[in-house]
Design a protein around this motif. Structure first.
Motif, PDB file in Angstrom:
ATOM      1  N   GLN A  63       0.554  -1.128   0.021  1.00 33.45           N
ATOM      2  CA  GLN A  63      -0.061  -0.015  -0.160  1.00 33.45           C
ATOM      3  C   GLN A  63       1.088   1.214  -0.104  1.00 33.45           C
ATOM      4  OE1 GLN A  63      -3.388  -0.002  -0.242  1.00 33.45           O
ATOM      5  NE2 GLN A  63      -3.266  -2.428  -0.283  1.00 33.45           N
ATOM      6  N   GLY A  64       0.477   2.388  -0.490  1.00 32.23           N
ATOM      7  CA  GLY A  64       0.948   3.560  -0.065  1.00 32.23           C
ATOM      8  C   GLY A  64       1.902   3.998  -1.359  1.00 32.23           C
ATOM      9  N   TYR A  65       2.968   4.777  -1.105  1.00 34.40           N
ATOM     10  CA  TYR A  65       4.043   5.209  -2.066  1.00 34.40           C
ATOM     11  C   TYR A  65       4.668   4.136  -2.508  1.00 34.40           C
ATOM     12  CZ  TYR A  65       2.956  10.096  -1.335  1.00 34.40           C
ATOM     13  OH  TYR A  65       2.372  11.153  -0.991  1.00 34.40           O
ATOM     14  N   LEU A  66       4.803   2.990  -1.738  1.00 35.20           N
ATOM     15  CA  LEU A  66       5.610   1.734  -2.226  1.00 35.20           C
ATOM     16  C   LEU A  66       5.030   1.052  -3.465  1.00 35.20           C
ATOM     17  CD1 LEU A  66       8.040  -0.155  -2.015  1.00 35.20           C
ATOM     18  CD2 LEU A  66       6.686  -1.148  -0.169  1.00 35.20           C
ATOM     19  N   ARG A  67       3.580   0.855  -3.161  1.00 36.55           N
ATOM     20  CA  ARG A  67       2.633   0.272  -4.118  1.00 36.55           C
ATOM     21  C   ARG A  67       2.693   0.899  -5.571  1.00 36.55           C
ATOM     22  NH1 ARG A  67      -2.245  -2.547  -4.458  1.00 36.55           N
ATOM     23  NH2 ARG A  67      -3.373  -1.819  -6.362  1.00 36.55           N
ATOM     24  N   TRP A  68       2.475   2.318  -5.447  1.00 33.67           N
ATOM     25  CA  TRP A  68       2.488   2.955  -6.666  1.00 33.67           C
ATOM     26  C   TRP A  68       4.102   3.385  -7.270  1.00 33.67           C
ATOM     27  CZ3 TRP A  68      -1.588   2.831  -8.850  1.00 33.67           C
ATOM     28  CH2 TRP A  68      -2.914   2.518  -8.168  1.00 33.67           C
ATOM     29  N   SER A  69       5.071   3.229  -6.438  1.00 35.10           N
ATOM     30  CA  SER A  69       6.292   3.224  -6.919  1.00 35.10           C
ATOM     31  C   SER A  69       6.695   2.381  -7.751  1.00 35.10           C
ATOM     32  CB  SER A  69       7.419   3.744  -5.917  1.00 35.10           C
ATOM     33  OG  SER A  69       7.106   5.033  -5.281  1.00 35.10           O
TER      34      SER A  69
END
Length: 116
Positions: A39-45
């Protein structure tokens, strides 16, 4: 690279199979991001990283961009990169405008310009 009788370049099939396999692995990693419920920035990155890597390999190998002249590569890739820079600048300006409204008008500005 071998030359055919007509003078066209023929690329070895091995590179296409390697890139196809690499695309399969990158797609598996992309699905693993969802499977492990990151989840969060890790997911989208990670999703964006895998997306750009796959697109880069497709353009470079399957669309033969890796074997083109540098001037043609710049002519094709620079305009979309410029558009990305302009879109980023507009997004930053939009966030600044929302923040300025919240500071100047208080929470009531959220009703006027709701933040997604």
């Amino acid at each position: 690279m071998a030359q055919t009788a007509e003078g066209h370049q023929q690329h070895p099939l091995g590179i296409y199979f390697w890139v196809w396999g690499l695309l399969f692995v990158l797609s598996a990693f992309s699905y693993a991001v969802d499977y492990f419920q990151l989840q969060g920035y890790l997911r989208w990155s990670l999703i964006l990283l895998f997306m750009f890597l796959k697109a880069g390999f497709i353009v470079a190998v399957f669309m033969h961009m890796a074997w083109e002249r540098l001037a043609l590569i710049y002519a094709i890739l620079l305009p979309p990169l410029c558009l990305l820079v302009f879109i980023t600048l507009m997004a930053i300006e939009g966030d600044y405008t929302v923040l300025a409204r919240l500071v100047a008008f208080g929470p009531a500005a959220e009703i006027i310009a709701p933040h997604h």
